[in-house]
Design a protein around this motif. Structure first.
Motif, short mmCIF file in Angstrom:
data_model
loop_
_atom_site.label_atom_id
_atom_site.label_comp_id
_atom_site.label_asym_id
_atom_site.label_seq_id
_atom_site.Cartn_x
_atom_site.Cartn_y
_atom_site.Cartn_z
N VAL A 263 -8.97 -5.35 -13.49
CA VAL A 263 -8.00 -4.80 -14.45
C VAL A 263 -7.43 -3.50 -13.90
O VAL A 263 -8.06 -2.80 -13.11
N GLU A 264 -6.24 -3.21 -14.31
CA GLU A 264 -5.55 -2.00 -13.87
C GLU A 264 -5.38 -1.07 -15.05
O GLU A 264 -5.07 -1.51 -16.16
N ASP A 265 -5.59 0.23 -14.82
CA ASP A 265 -5.35 1.21 -15.87
C ASP A 265 -3.88 1.15 -16.28
O ASP A 265 -2.98 1.09 -15.44
N LYS A 266 -3.64 1.14 -17.56
CA LYS A 266 -2.27 1.05 -18.08
C LYS A 266 -1.74 2.44 -18.44
O LYS A 266 -2.50 3.37 -18.67
N ARG A 267 -0.44 2.54 -18.48
CA ARG A 267 0.20 3.79 -18.85
C ARG A 267 0.88 3.64 -20.19
O ARG A 267 1.58 2.66 -20.45
N VAL A 268 0.64 4.60 -21.07
CA VAL A 268 1.33 4.68 -22.35
C VAL A 268 2.09 5.99 -22.35
O VAL A 268 1.51 7.07 -22.48
N GLY A 269 3.39 5.89 -22.16
CA GLY A 269 4.19 7.10 -21.98
C GLY A 269 3.80 7.76 -20.67
O GLY A 269 3.82 7.14 -19.61
N SER A 270 3.39 9.02 -20.75
CA SER A 270 2.98 9.74 -19.54
C SER A 270 1.47 9.74 -19.36
O SER A 270 0.95 10.34 -18.42
N VAL B 101 -8.66 -0.65 -11.28
CA VAL B 101 -7.75 -0.09 -10.28
C VAL B 101 -6.79 0.89 -10.93
O VAL B 101 -6.18 0.58 -11.97
N ASN B 102 -6.70 2.05 -10.33
CA ASN B 102 -5.75 3.07 -10.79
C ASN B 102 -4.97 3.53 -9.57
O ASN B 102 -5.46 4.35 -8.78
N GLY B 103 -3.77 2.98 -9.37
CA GLY B 103 -3.04 3.28 -8.15
C GLY B 103 -3.77 2.69 -6.96
O GLY B 103 -3.98 1.49 -6.86
N LEU B 104 -4.21 3.57 -6.04
CA LEU B 104 -4.98 3.13 -4.87
C LEU B 104 -6.46 3.42 -5.03
O LEU B 104 -7.23 3.25 -4.09
N LYS B 105 -6.88 3.82 -6.21
CA LYS B 105 -8.28 4.15 -6.47
C LYS B 105 -9.00 2.97 -7.11
O LYS B 105 -8.48 2.33 -8.03
N PHE B 106 -10.21 2.71 -6.61
CA PHE B 106 -11.00 1.56 -7.06
C PHE B 106 -12.29 2.04 -7.71
O PHE B 106 -12.99 2.90 -7.18
N TYR B 107 -12.62 1.42 -8.85
CA TYR B 107 -13.88 1.66 -9.55
C TYR B 107 -14.59 0.31 -9.64
O TYR B 107 -14.03 -0.65 -10.18
N PHE B 108 -15.82 0.25 -9.13
CA PHE B 108 -16.55 -1.02 -9.10
C PHE B 108 -17.68 -1.02 -10.13
O PHE B 108 -18.40 -0.03 -10.28
N TYR B 109 -17.85 -2.16 -10.81
CA TYR B 109 -18.85 -2.28 -11.86
C TYR B 109 -19.66 -3.57 -11.69
O TYR B 109 -19.14 -4.58 -11.21
N SER B 110 -20.90 -3.51 -12.11
CA SER B 110 -21.74 -4.69 -12.26
C SER B 110 -22.07 -4.79 -13.75
O SER B 110 -22.64 -3.85 -14.33
N ILE B 111 -21.67 -5.91 -14.37
CA ILE B 111 -21.77 -6.02 -15.83
C ILE B 111 -22.68 -7.21 -16.18
O ILE B 111 -22.23 -8.36 -16.20
N PRO B 112 -23.96 -6.94 -16.45
CA PRO B 112 -24.86 -8.03 -16.86
C PRO B 112 -24.65 -8.36 -18.33
O PRO B 112 -24.81 -7.51 -19.20
N THR C 98 0.83 -1.20 0.00
CA THR C 98 0.00 0.00 0.00
C THR C 98 0.87 1.25 0.00
O THR C 98 0.63 2.20 -0.77
N TYR C 99 1.87 1.26 0.85
CA TYR C 99 2.77 2.42 0.92
C TYR C 99 3.49 2.65 -0.41
O TYR C 99 3.52 3.76 -0.93
N LEU C 100 4.04 1.58 -0.97
CA LEU C 100 4.79 1.71 -2.22
C LEU C 100 3.87 2.04 -3.40
O LEU C 100 4.27 2.77 -4.31
N CYS C 101 2.63 1.53 -3.36
CA CYS C 101 1.69 1.83 -4.44
C CYS C 101 1.31 3.31 -4.42
O CYS C 101 1.15 3.94 -5.46
N GLY C 102 1.17 3.87 -3.21
CA GLY C 102 0.89 5.30 -3.11
C GLY C 102 2.05 6.15 -3.58
O GLY C 102 1.87 7.24 -4.14
N LYS C 103 3.26 5.65 -3.39
CA LYS C 103 4.46 6.39 -3.76
C LYS C 103 4.82 6.22 -5.24
O LYS C 103 5.29 7.16 -5.89
N TYR C 104 4.58 5.02 -5.76
CA TYR C 104 4.94 4.73 -7.16
C TYR C 104 3.72 4.21 -7.92
O TYR C 104 3.75 3.13 -8.51
N SER C 105 2.65 4.98 -7.91
CA SER C 105 1.40 4.53 -8.51
C SER C 105 1.47 4.37 -10.02
O SER C 105 0.60 3.74 -10.63
N ASP C 106 2.52 4.94 -10.65
CA ASP C 106 2.65 4.82 -12.10
C ASP C 106 3.43 3.56 -12.49
O ASP C 106 3.66 3.32 -13.68
#
Length: 218
Positions: free
Chosen positions: A79-86, A155-166, A10-18
């Motif tokens: 799934v985690e948001d990916k980074r393309v360049g910056s 998941v984007n760093g320490l941020k969570f987005y929840f979905y229900s997909i029928p 958790t600590y390292l994810c907050g520090k190096y979320s990219d």
């Protein structure tokens, strides 16, 4: 003082979320801590599932983590948001593709169970039922929901987005016939007041994240 892997991640994810690798590690430790590897559940990392369109066109859908019951059905994609360049790439389309691929796999498993149950019923009616005492797969591992609703977590760093997909039969049928479905698919996203995500770094929101994941697990 000893610190758990989850605390350190958790600590390292907050520090190096990219850094995708540390986000992977954080999610892995969180899912394990919350029991997603207990009993017959398993958080399968980087599982490639076929995503079928028609009878000849197949591509691969790969979630960062696929939550499944080893003896039955898929439940959730992470799934985690990916980074393309910056730039950070929103992974919502990937999440929906994962849900469809999981639903296709669940459908195949459900048909196998129906055929198996029909065969056992025929044997039983003919008076040649086995006395081994083994229960049928459906009774030992649960059955698939009639409306296959998959849960998704972005998941984007320490941020969570929840979905229900029928994923409806209309969508699966259209894809198997290489057609566009005329039935809309409505994807639901959990809202926290006016916020679209929950932040693990915020204590009150962390409690909600745990509550939601616990509900999916159980």
């Amino acid at each position: 003082m000893m610190q758990s892997p989850l605390v350190k991640a958790t600590y390292l994810c907050g520090k190096y979320s990219d850094h995708e690798s540390i986000v992977d590690s954080f999610v892995h430790h969180l899912l394990h801590r919350l029991g997603f590897n207990d009993d017959w559940l398993y958080a399968f990392p980087q599982l490639s599932l076929p995503l079928r369109y028609g009878t000849t066109s197949t591509t691969v859908a790969k979630a960062d983590f696929a939550i499944l019951h080893v003896l039955s059905f898929y439940r959730m994609a992470v799934v985690e948001d990916k980074r393309v360049g910056s730039d950070t790439v929103n992974s919502e389309p990937q999440l929906i593709a994962e849900a469809i691929a999981m639903s296709q796999a669940n459908k195949v498993e459900s048909r196998k169970r129906i055929r198996s149950a029909s065969g056992e019923s025929s044997i039983s009616k003919s008076g040649h039922s086995s006395s081994s005492g083994h229960s049928s797969p459906s009774s030992s591992t649960g059955s698939a929901a009639l409306d296959d609703t998959l849960f998704g977590v972005r998941v984007n760093g320490l941020k969570f987005y929840f979905y229900s997909i029928p994923v409806s039969d209309a969508v699966l049928t259209a894809m198997s016939n290489s057609r566009t479905s005329t039935a809309p698919t409505i994807v639901y996203r959990l809202m926290n007041k006016n916020a679209v995500c929950l932040d693990w770094a915020v204590k009150e929101q962390r409690a909600i994240i745990i509550e939601v994941l616990d509900a999916v697990r159980s």
